[in-house]
Design an enzyme around this catalytic site. Structure first.
Site, mmCIF file in Angstrom:
data_model
loop_
_atom_site.group_PDB
_atom_site.id
_atom_site.type_symbol
_atom_site.label_atom_id
_atom_site.label_comp_id
_atom_site.label_asym_id
_atom_site.label_seq_id
_atom_site.Cartn_x
_atom_site.Cartn_y
_atom_site.Cartn_z
ATOM 1 C CE LYS A 136 -4.452 0.885 0.183
ATOM 2 N NZ LYS A 136 -5.578 0.007 -0.217
ATOM 3 C CG ASP A 176 -7.373 3.166 -0.762
ATOM 4 O OD1 ASP A 176 -7.807 2.006 -0.694
ATOM 5 O OD2 ASP A 176 -7.478 3.967 0.193
HETATM 6 P P1 NDP Z 1 -13.032 7.647 -2.801
HETATM 7 O O1 NDP Z 1 -11.935 8.623 -2.653
HETATM 8 O O2 NDP Z 1 -13.613 7.403 -4.137
HETATM 9 O O3 NDP Z 1 -14.238 8.006 -1.812
HETATM 10 C C1 NDP Z 1 -14.017 8.104 -0.455
HETATM 11 C C2 NDP Z 1 -15.318 8.493 0.208
HETATM 12 O O4 NDP Z 1 -15.167 8.329 1.618
HETATM 13 C C3 NDP Z 1 -15.714 9.928 -0.030
HETATM 14 O O5 NDP Z 1 -17.089 10.042 -0.006
HETATM 15 C C4 NDP Z 1 -15.073 10.631 1.157
HETATM 16 O O6 NDP Z 1 -15.689 11.854 1.521
HETATM 17 C C5 NDP Z 1 -15.297 9.613 2.251
HETATM 18 N N1 NDP Z 1 -14.232 9.751 3.256
HETATM 19 C C6 NDP Z 1 -12.908 9.559 3.077
HETATM 20 N N2 NDP Z 1 -12.235 9.810 4.201
HETATM 21 C C7 NDP Z 1 -13.158 10.176 5.100
HETATM 22 C C8 NDP Z 1 -13.098 10.553 6.454
HETATM 23 N N3 NDP Z 1 -11.928 10.617 7.103
HETATM 24 N N4 NDP Z 1 -14.274 10.843 7.085
HETATM 25 C C9 NDP Z 1 -15.452 10.785 6.435
HETATM 26 N N5 NDP Z 1 -15.574 10.444 5.141
HETATM 27 C C10 NDP Z 1 -14.442 10.140 4.498
HETATM 28 O O7 NDP Z 1 -12.462 6.269 -2.179
HETATM 29 P P2 NDP Z 1 -12.965 4.782 -2.426
HETATM 30 O O8 NDP Z 1 -14.422 4.744 -2.622
HETATM 31 O O9 NDP Z 1 -12.084 4.187 -3.456
HETATM 32 O O10 NDP Z 1 -12.572 4.092 -1.039
HETATM 33 C C11 NDP Z 1 -13.477 3.986 0.054
HETATM 34 C C12 NDP Z 1 -13.009 2.886 0.985
HETATM 35 O O11 NDP Z 1 -12.941 1.644 0.279
HETATM 36 C C13 NDP Z 1 -11.619 3.065 1.585
HETATM 37 O O12 NDP Z 1 -11.585 2.498 2.869
HETATM 38 C C14 NDP Z 1 -10.728 2.240 0.661
HETATM 39 O O13 NDP Z 1 -9.531 1.838 1.302
HETATM 40 C C15 NDP Z 1 -11.647 1.066 0.396
HETATM 41 N N6 NDP Z 1 -11.371 0.277 -0.790
HETATM 42 C C16 NDP Z 1 -11.322 0.838 -2.034
HETATM 43 C C17 NDP Z 1 -11.108 0.052 -3.144
HETATM 44 C C18 NDP Z 1 -11.151 0.599 -4.527
HETATM 45 O O14 NDP Z 1 -11.093 -0.200 -5.464
HETATM 46 N N7 NDP Z 1 -11.271 1.898 -4.734
HETATM 47 C C19 NDP Z 1 -10.852 -1.394 -3.013
HETATM 48 C C20 NDP Z 1 -11.011 -1.905 -1.666
HETATM 49 C C21 NDP Z 1 -11.234 -1.072 -0.622
HETATM 50 P P3 NDP Z 1 -14.893 13.240 1.309
HETATM 51 O O15 NDP Z 1 -14.937 13.462 -0.156
HETATM 52 O O16 NDP Z 1 -15.639 14.241 2.112
HETATM 53 O O17 NDP Z 1 -13.499 13.013 1.828
HETATM 54 O O1 2IT Z 2 -7.890 -1.704 -0.644
HETATM 55 C C1 2IT Z 2 -7.853 -2.197 -1.788
HETATM 56 O O2 2IT Z 2 -7.998 -3.401 -1.988
HETATM 57 C C2 2IT Z 2 -7.657 -1.284 -2.922
HETATM 58 N N1 2IT Z 2 -7.608 -0.084 -2.732
HETATM 59 C C3 2IT Z 2 -7.507 -1.838 -4.316
HETATM 60 C C4 2IT Z 2 -6.120 -2.322 -4.546
HETATM 61 C C5 2IT Z 2 -5.790 -2.733 -5.946
HETATM 62 O O3 2IT Z 2 -4.610 -3.033 -6.148
HETATM 63 O O4 2IT Z 2 -6.649 -2.767 -6.820
#
Ligand code: NDP
Ligand code: 2IT
Length: 457
Positions: A136, A176
């Protein structure tokens, strides 16, 4: 004391001693300590009668990243000011494949958060069944309010250091929080320019330059497939279920979309400013509007309430007070605390699926388990994202592109296999499945056995 109680006491003592060591070696890293505890609490009972893992210090070695990079990222803002951020890449475990895992750009990013994410990623990637190690990275850069050109200059500077540490067979980053298609495009462009090589060194790329169909949707869709599998295994279904979702980014919006497609009702979305509630359930048109708001206009979720009559905004609040059947925390770590868990339980929640990474505090997880609420842990629920990233790597290596239907069915199959592995390792004598233990053990075994084969490296 019966024999099994004596064994339990000994296991707890080992666990306690192990955690003291982890805390001592990683001071000031609460998220990392939390993630290690969550895994170790499942693994110690499992390995109690398997001395090879103790003798070879497998859990001790697993809790140390193989390598950590920490670097300066200077860039220039639109006013000509020089700005400096911190960049990181944690190469956690390469026992079963090249390091693989996302990059997070958020002001809260620090070593503790990236170590917790890299550690979790190792087990998650193992669960996918694909040959990927765990890693990561990211930076304490805040993309909010920055122009496209500022984001581009930041990404180029970040890659100007990162490129020397990654490679298609070494370490393959992805997105992420704060890193989506725009950022991956800028970083891939800079990697290609510096190295003069067009290879699958990042995943989540645009479809025009080696990206995979279904990667954008994979995490949210996969999470809903997993939730459906959990409900069906318990003799229930998603049909008509009210689902609360936090976040409004990549994971949340695609989870909302798949909820709708599978016959459920997505009731909430949120961001760091508050949550929006639609008692009728969001429509596809409303979800598309939120995607455009977040990805193109880069606005705030509160704007949805101004746009649609049947949507209410609750400033500064999280969505866990809304009465639902299923909850899908999809924003960030530790966004569900024990009070939130108590409220959800009081309101009759049946299943909680962690679509974000470690969104539930330990006390919340304990409360759900105690109340017999089905609990899907992140490393299983959100593994579809990295799973399709793995398929993007395969397509890039073979220089081919699979079609959407094929990828959707591979994703659905992968989530079913992960669910079944959790059932295999997590079914309790009393009947219900402990998905947390099941996911931890199933993810552990493959990595641990590979490490045993290598000797002490
Ligand atoms: P994005 O950046 O697309 O969206 C993040 C969302 O979470 C936004 O709505 C943001 O709001 C909110 N957010 C982030 N930090 C905070 C905080 N500290 N407090 C409140 N709201 C918060 O990210 P993703 O959708 O890609 O990721 C969301 C989660 O999923 C994370 O935990 C990530 O690690 C996990 N994840 C993502 C994957 C992927 O493929 N993208 C794969 C597996 C897991 P704001 O805009 O106000 O910050
Ligand atoms: O937390 C996760 O699994 C991710 N943000 C996706 C990682 C990836 O390599 O696609």
């Amino acid at each position: 004391m019966s024999k099994s109680h004596a064994t339990d006491a000994k296991t707890n003592e080992y666990l306690e001693r192990y955690m003291e060591g982890v805390e001592h070696r990683n001071p000031g890293e609460p998220e990392f300590q939390q993630a290690v505890f969550e895994v170790a609490a499942s693994i110690f009972p499992y390995i109690a009668d398997k001395p090879k893992y103790h003798e070879n210090q497998i859990l001790e070695r697993m809790a140390e990243p193989e390598r950590v990079m920490y670097f300066r990222v200077p860039w220039t803002d639109d006013e000509g000011n020089v700005r400096t951020n911190r960049g990181f890449r944690v190469q956690f475990n390469s026992a079963i494949g090249p390091y693989k895992g996302g990059l997070r750009f958020h002001p809260s990013v620090n070593l503790s958060i990236l170590k917790f994410l890299g550690y979790e990623q190792t087990f998650k990637n193992s669960l996918t069944g694909l040959p990927m190690g765990g890693g990561k990275g990211g930076a304490n850069f805040n993309p909010k309010g920055k122009s496209d050109n500022e984001v581009m200059r930041f990404c180029q500077s970040f890659m100007t250091e990162l490129y020397r540490h990654i490679g298609e067979d070494t370490d393959v980053p992805a997105g992420d929080i704060g890193v989506g298609g725009r950022e991956i495009g800028y970083m891939f462009g800079q990697y290609k320019r510096i190295t003069n090589r067009f290879v699958g060194v990042l995943t989540g790329k645009g479809l025009e330059f080696g990206g995979s169909k279904m990667r954008t949707e994979a995490t949210g869709y996969g999470a809903m497939f997993f939730l459906r599998n959990m409900l069906e295994h318990a003799g229930d279904s998603l049909e008509g279920k009210r689902v609360s979702i936090s976040g409004s980014g990549n994971v949340a919006t695609h989870a909302a979309e798949k909820t709708l497609q599978l016959g459920g009702k997505p009731l909430t979305l949120s961001d760091s400013g508050g949550f929006v509630h639609c008692a009728d359930g969001f429509t596809q048109e409303q979800i598309d509007w939120v995607k455009e708001l977040k990805n193109v206009r880069r606005g705030r979720i509160s704007e949805a309430a101004a746009e649609f009559n049947n949507i209410e905004f609750h400033e500064g609040k999280r969505p866990w007070g809304v009465e639902v059947d299923c909850a899908l925390p999809s924003a960030t770590q530790n966004e569900v605390n024990s009070d939130d868990a108590a409220t959800l339980i009081k309101n009759g929640v049946k299943a909680v699926a962690e679509a974000a990474n470690m969104p539930c505090e330990q006390a919340a997880v304990d409360a759900f388990t105690e109340a017999n609420v089905m609990f899907g842990p992140a490393k299983a629920v959100n593994a579809g994202g990295v799973g399709v990233s793995g398929l993007e790597m395969s397509q890039n290596s073979a220089r081919i592109a699979w079609d959407e239907d094929h990828l959707r069915s591979l994703l659905e199959g992968m989530m079913k296999d992960i669910h079944d592995s959790c059932v295999e390792y997590g079914t309790q004598e009393s009947g219900p499945v402990n998905y947390l233990a099941g996911a931890n053990i199933a993810g552990f075994v493959k990595v641990a056995d590979a490490m045993l084969s290598y000797g002490h490296v």
